[in-house]
Design a protein around this motif. Structure first.
Motif, PDB file in Angstrom:
ATOM      1  N   LEU A 230       1.077  20.193 -43.957  1.00  0.00           N
ATOM      2  CA  LEU A 230       2.483  19.836 -44.160  1.00  0.00           C
ATOM      3  C   LEU A 230       3.403  20.688 -43.290  1.00  0.00           C
ATOM      4  CD1 LEU A 230       2.698  19.126 -47.995  1.00  0.00           C
ATOM      5  CD2 LEU A 230       1.772  17.733 -46.138  1.00  0.00           C
ATOM      6  N   THR A 231       3.045  21.958 -43.124  1.00  0.00           N
ATOM      7  CA  THR A 231       3.864  22.841 -42.274  1.00  0.00           C
ATOM      8  C   THR A 231       3.896  22.329 -40.840  1.00  0.00           C
ATOM      9  OG1 THR A 231       3.372  24.774 -43.651  1.00  0.00           O
ATOM     10  CG2 THR A 231       4.085  25.199 -41.395  1.00  0.00           C
ATOM     11  N   ILE A 232       2.743  21.954 -40.312  1.00  0.00           N
ATOM     12  CA  ILE A 232       2.676  21.483 -38.922  1.00  0.00           C
ATOM     13  C   ILE A 232       3.366  20.129 -38.775  1.00  0.00           C
ATOM     14  CG2 ILE A 232       1.106  20.721 -37.103  1.00  0.00           C
ATOM     15  CD1 ILE A 232      -0.878  22.838 -38.135  1.00  0.00           C
ATOM     16  N   GLN A 233       3.123  19.236 -39.711  1.00  0.00           N
ATOM     17  CA  GLN A 233       3.755  17.921 -39.621  1.00  0.00           C
ATOM     18  C   GLN A 233       5.280  18.024 -39.697  1.00  0.00           C
ATOM     19  OE1 GLN A 233       1.726  16.006 -38.312  1.00  0.00           O
ATOM     20  NE2 GLN A 233       0.979  14.504 -39.788  1.00  0.00           N
ATOM     21  N   HIS A 234       5.754  18.883 -40.597  1.00  0.00           N
ATOM     22  CA  HIS A 234       7.206  19.013 -40.750  1.00  0.00           C
ATOM     23  C   HIS A 234       7.845  19.673 -39.532  1.00  0.00           C
ATOM     24  CE1 HIS A 234      10.800  18.676 -43.076  1.00  0.00           C
ATOM     25  NE2 HIS A 234      11.055  19.961 -43.041  1.00  0.00           N
ATOM     26  N   ALA A 235       7.049  20.402 -38.769  1.00  0.00           N
ATOM     27  CA  ALA A 235       7.574  21.054 -37.559  1.00  0.00           C
ATOM     28  C   ALA A 235       8.074  20.030 -36.541  1.00  0.00           C
ATOM     29  CB  ALA A 235       6.495  21.928 -36.930  1.00  0.00           C
ATOM     30  N   ARG A 236       7.636  18.783 -36.665  1.00  0.00           N
ATOM     31  CA  ARG A 236       8.059  17.737 -35.725  1.00  0.00           C
ATOM     32  C   ARG A 236       9.283  16.961 -36.207  1.00  0.00           C
ATOM     33  NH1 ARG A 236       5.299  13.537 -35.022  1.00  0.00           N
ATOM     34  NH2 ARG A 236       3.734  13.573 -36.656  1.00  0.00           N
ATOM     35  N   SER A 237       9.851  17.351 -37.337  1.00  0.00           N
ATOM     36  CA  SER A 237      10.862  16.521 -37.998  1.00  0.00           C
ATOM     37  C   SER A 237      12.082  16.247 -37.113  1.00  0.00           C
ATOM     38  CB  SER A 237      11.300  17.170 -39.319  1.00  0.00           C
ATOM     39  OG  SER A 237      11.823  18.466 -39.101  1.00  0.00           O
ATOM     40  N   ARG A 238      12.506  17.231 -36.329  1.00  0.00           N
ATOM     41  CA  ARG A 238      13.716  17.041 -35.514  1.00  0.00           C
ATOM     42  C   ARG A 238      13.525  16.008 -34.413  1.00  0.00           C
ATOM     43  NH1 ARG A 238      15.426  22.226 -32.822  1.00  0.00           N
ATOM     44  NH2 ARG A 238      17.061  20.863 -32.034  1.00  0.00           N
ATOM     45  N   ALA A 239      12.258  15.772 -34.028  1.00  0.00           N
ATOM     46  CA  ALA A 239      11.992  14.861 -32.914  1.00  0.00           C
ATOM     47  C   ALA A 239      11.628  13.453 -33.375  1.00  0.00           C
ATOM     48  CB  ALA A 239      10.857  15.421 -32.045  1.00  0.00           C
ATOM     49  N   ARG A 240      11.506  13.243 -34.686  1.00  0.00           N
ATOM     50  CA  ARG A 240      10.988  11.961 -35.167  1.00  0.00           C
ATOM     51  C   ARG A 240      12.020  10.851 -35.162  1.00  0.00           C
ATOM     52  NH1 ARG A 240       9.376  11.004 -39.807  1.00  0.00           N
ATOM     53  NH2 ARG A 240       7.717   9.553 -39.210  1.00  0.00           N
ATOM     54  N   PHE A 241      13.291  11.204 -35.092  1.00  0.00           N
ATOM     55  CA  PHE A 241      14.336  10.189 -35.061  1.00  0.00           C
ATOM     56  C   PHE A 241      15.327  10.518 -33.959  1.00  0.00           C
ATOM     57  CE2 PHE A 241      12.641   9.758 -39.302  1.00  0.00           C
ATOM     58  CZ  PHE A 241      12.686   8.386 -39.537  1.00  0.00           C
ATOM     59  N   ALA A 242      15.802   9.485 -33.298  1.00  0.00           N
ATOM     60  CA  ALA A 242      16.845   9.624 -32.279  1.00  0.00           C
ATOM     61  C   ALA A 242      17.876   8.541 -32.535  1.00  0.00           C
ATOM     62  CB  ALA A 242      16.257   9.482 -30.874  1.00  0.00           C
ATOM     63  N   ASP A 243      19.105   8.969 -32.855  1.00  0.00           N
ATOM     64  CA  ASP A 243      20.173   8.020 -33.186  1.00  0.00           C
ATOM     65  C   ASP A 243      19.756   7.071 -34.305  1.00  0.00           C
ATOM     66  OD1 ASP A 243      21.799   9.076 -31.165  1.00  0.00           O
ATOM     67  OD2 ASP A 243      20.864   7.795 -29.651  1.00  0.00           O
ATOM     68  N   GLY A 244      19.000   7.614 -35.273  1.00  0.00           N
ATOM     69  CA  GLY A 244      18.589   6.817 -36.417  1.00  0.00           C
ATOM     70  C   GLY A 244      17.336   5.998 -36.208  1.00  0.00           C
ATOM     71  N   ASP A 245      16.824   5.965 -34.988  1.00  0.00           N
ATOM     72  CA  ASP A 245      15.635   5.166 -34.697  1.00  0.00           C
ATOM     73  C   ASP A 245      14.388   6.045 -34.686  1.00  0.00           C
ATOM     74  OD1 ASP A 245      17.018   2.768 -34.451  1.00  0.00           O
ATOM     75  OD2 ASP A 245      17.432   3.089 -32.321  1.00  0.00           O
ATOM     76  N   LEU A 246      13.292   5.489 -35.201  1.00  0.00           N
ATOM     77  CA  LEU A 246      12.026   6.205 -35.251  1.00  0.00           C
ATOM     78  C   LEU A 246      11.459   6.394 -33.851  1.00  0.00           C
ATOM     79  CD1 LEU A 246       9.752   7.306 -37.117  1.00  0.00           C
ATOM     80  CD2 LEU A 246       8.745   5.014 -37.040  1.00  0.00           C
ATOM     81  N   VAL A 247      10.975   7.597 -33.569  1.00  0.00           N
ATOM     82  CA  VAL A 247      10.350   7.908 -32.286  1.00  0.00           C
ATOM     83  C   VAL A 247       8.881   8.218 -32.549  1.00  0.00           C
ATOM     84  CG1 VAL A 247      10.363   9.379 -30.245  1.00  0.00           C
ATOM     85  CG2 VAL A 247      12.516   8.866 -31.421  1.00  0.00           C
ATOM     86  N   LEU A 248       7.980   7.463 -31.944  1.00  0.00           N
ATOM     87  CA  LEU A 248       6.562   7.679 -32.139  1.00  0.00           C
ATOM     88  C   LEU A 248       6.123   9.003 -31.523  1.00  0.00           C
ATOM     89  CD1 LEU A 248       5.134   4.101 -31.459  1.00  0.00           C
ATOM     90  CD2 LEU A 248       5.646   5.170 -33.669  1.00  0.00           C
ATOM     91  N   LEU A 249       5.003   9.517 -31.996  1.00  0.00           N
ATOM     92  CA  LEU A 249       4.500  10.797 -31.533  1.00  0.00           C
ATOM     93  C   LEU A 249       4.370  10.857 -30.017  1.00  0.00           C
ATOM     94  CD1 LEU A 249       3.222  13.586 -32.029  1.00  0.00           C
ATOM     95  CD2 LEU A 249       1.046  12.434 -32.438  1.00  0.00           C
ATOM     96  N   ARG A 250       3.853   9.800 -29.418  1.00  0.00           N
ATOM     97  CA  ARG A 250       3.636   9.817 -27.972  1.00  0.00           C
ATOM     98  C   ARG A 250       4.940   9.929 -27.191  1.00  0.00           C
ATOM     99  NH1 ARG A 250       0.753   4.846 -25.814  1.00  0.00           N
ATOM    100  NH2 ARG A 250      -0.405   4.865 -27.769  1.00  0.00           N
ATOM    101  N   ASP A 251       6.061   9.540 -27.796  1.00  0.00           N
ATOM    102  CA  ASP A 251       7.339   9.525 -27.090  1.00  0.00           C
ATOM    103  C   ASP A 251       8.276  10.652 -27.504  1.00  0.00           C
ATOM    104  OD1 ASP A 251       6.618   7.119 -25.760  1.00  0.00           O
ATOM    105  OD2 ASP A 251       7.173   5.970 -27.551  1.00  0.00           O
ATOM    106  N   GLN A 252       7.839  11.525 -28.403  1.00  0.00           N
ATOM    107  CA  GLN A 252       8.740  12.546 -28.926  1.00  0.00           C
ATOM    108  C   GLN A 252       9.016  13.646 -27.902  1.00  0.00           C
ATOM    109  OE1 GLN A 252       7.258  13.977 -32.708  1.00  0.00           O
ATOM    110  NE2 GLN A 252       7.344  11.938 -33.624  1.00  0.00           N
ATOM    111  N   ASP A 253      10.224  14.206 -27.987  1.00  0.00           N
ATOM    112  CA  ASP A 253      10.621  15.340 -27.159  1.00  0.00           C
ATOM    113  C   ASP A 253      10.015  16.596 -27.780  1.00  0.00           C
ATOM    114  OD1 ASP A 253      11.804  17.402 -25.804  1.00  0.00           O
ATOM    115  OD2 ASP A 253      13.873  16.719 -26.099  1.00  0.00           O
TER     116      ASP A 253
END
Length: 405
Positions: A230-253
């Motif tokens: 859960l710690t590692i997964q939550h570490a990606r939280s800021r990159a999972r959405f852009a302008d309200g839209d879901l960003v897949l793992l392969r496309d995340q910043d």
């Protein structure tokens, strides 16, 4: 989240569970104690936002909950036996508070309770969320959610479920139910269409709770594994959405990922591994760590991930694990072989939207765009998640643009 709401969330994480347990012992009534704390939480949400937080947030919550409990006892004609003085409960030391929280968590996750009731009651009694917050998180009508909680509390009373940590002989078996509730809690916050309960980050609450469990049960490898995952997964939280839209793992910043949290997750994996009892949460955490430390999607160590999924399948051969395994293998052996593996899961995953979305991606990689569009449409029919629906709609719209239609 505002500064006040953030303070309230932190206060409730630390105080709500131990306070329910303390009042349960004092008044001998779990239902009364839980309702008293819940009412104090609702009062805090209103008062703190209006007037600002008090100097001693924990004491404020304790006084309010104790007063509510006394009022409840008065309504039940027991006031004469209890007296009228409202005391501020003494602050428990950290170990005692953790013990109370853990005991309450095991009671809320007791196998005698319905699975959906376990989660709802845990969120209210242990984490301190209000009924409207929980209902929003699960897209359930508030009255329906309230009835689940009422039935669960009645069951705790009627079945004489103790607010205590199980004996060593049954601890591991019971722990699996507790960890499953925390895992579901995190996933609801991580992928929910709401993303959070507006004024609480449900996923962050789950990360905290997993850490509490692991710290309280230091010899349980899977508890550390879940905390790591859960710690590692939550570490990606800021990159999972852009302008309200879901960003897949392969496309995340990946520059938005929390490097310190990822490092902490890796430390937790090592802590779990030192106990030499492998389990599914530890393997999922290891997979998440490989993803989190890859410089990019293309440069990820996909062979290692595929091998970890092979090992995970020994513990969990469910179709969803097989689906994720196929995604990893697609990066190693190519989309054609992965699609063949995926199609063997079609019957069991026909109503699972991520099966069709994954299949659509593999078909697109193979240049079979018409079939990919059909699979995307099927995924769109099956998902109720607004962010995922927008992503699938964008895929279909992009396909039409490419066709010039």
């Amino acid at each position: 989240m505002s500064t006040t709401d953030d303070l309230l969330a932190r206060t409730l994480r630390e105080e709500a569970g131990p306070l329910v347990a303390w009042l349960s012992r004092r008044f001998g009534d779990f239902d009364l104690a839980e309702e008293a704390v819940q009412s104090a939480v609702v009062e805090a949400l209103s008062t703190w936002r209006r007037d600002g937080p008090p100097q001693r947030p924990g004491a404020w919550l304790q006084v309010g909950a104790t007063r509510n409990a006394m009022d409840g006892m008065r309504r039940r004609d027991r006031q004469r036996a209890l007296g009228t003085r409202v005391d501020v409960p003494a602050h428990d030391d950290g170990a005692h508070a953790t013990d109370d929280r853990l005991a309450l968590l095991f009671a809320c996750c007791h196998p005698a309770l319905a699975p959906e009731a376990r989660l709802a009651l845990t969120l209210r009694a242990v984490v301190g969320l209000t009924t409207p917050q929980i209902a929003r998180a699960f897209l359930v009508h508030e009255s329906t959610l309230a009835q689940r909680i009422v039935r669960a509390k009645r069951k705790i009373v009627s079945a004489h479920i103790a607010l205590s940590v199980p004996s060593e002989s049954e601890l591991t078996e019971r722990l699996a139910d507790v960890l499953a509730v925390v895992y579901v809690m995190f996933n609801e916050g991580f992928v929910s269409s709401a993303g959070a309960t507006q004024d609480r980050d449900l996923a962050a609450d789950a990360v905290w709770l997993a850490g509490v469990i692991a710290t309280a049960l230091p010899d349980e490898a899977e508890a550390w594994g879940l905390a790591a995952l859960l710690t590692i997964q939550h570490a990606r939280s800021r990159a999972r959405f852009a302008d309200g839209d879901l960003v897949l793992l392969r496309d995340q910043d990946r520059t938005l990922w929390d490097a310190a949290a990822i490092a902490e997750g890796e430390r937790l994996i090592e802590r779990a591994a030192s106990l030499r009892r492998a389990g599914p949460y530890q393997l999922q955490a290891a997979i998440a760590a490989v993803h989190a430390t890859g410089p990019s999607w293309a440069e990820t160590d996909w062979l290692q991930i595929a091998l970890l999924y092979d090992e995970l399948a020994r513990f969990d051969s469910s179709p969803v694990v097989q689906l994720n395994r196929a995604v990893a293998r697609a990066q190693v052996v190519g989309p054609a072989e992965a699609l063949d593996q995926l199609d063997h899961l079609a019957e069991r995953l026909e109503d699972y939207h991520l099966f069709h979305a994954t299949r659509a991606q593999l078909l697109s990689d193979l240049g079979r765009d018409d079939e990919a569009a059909t699979a995307n449409r099927r995924a769109l029919e099956l998902t109720t998640n607004d962010a995922e629906r927008r992503l699938l709609t964008t895929r279909l719209h992009r396909r039409r643009l490419d066709d010039g239609s």
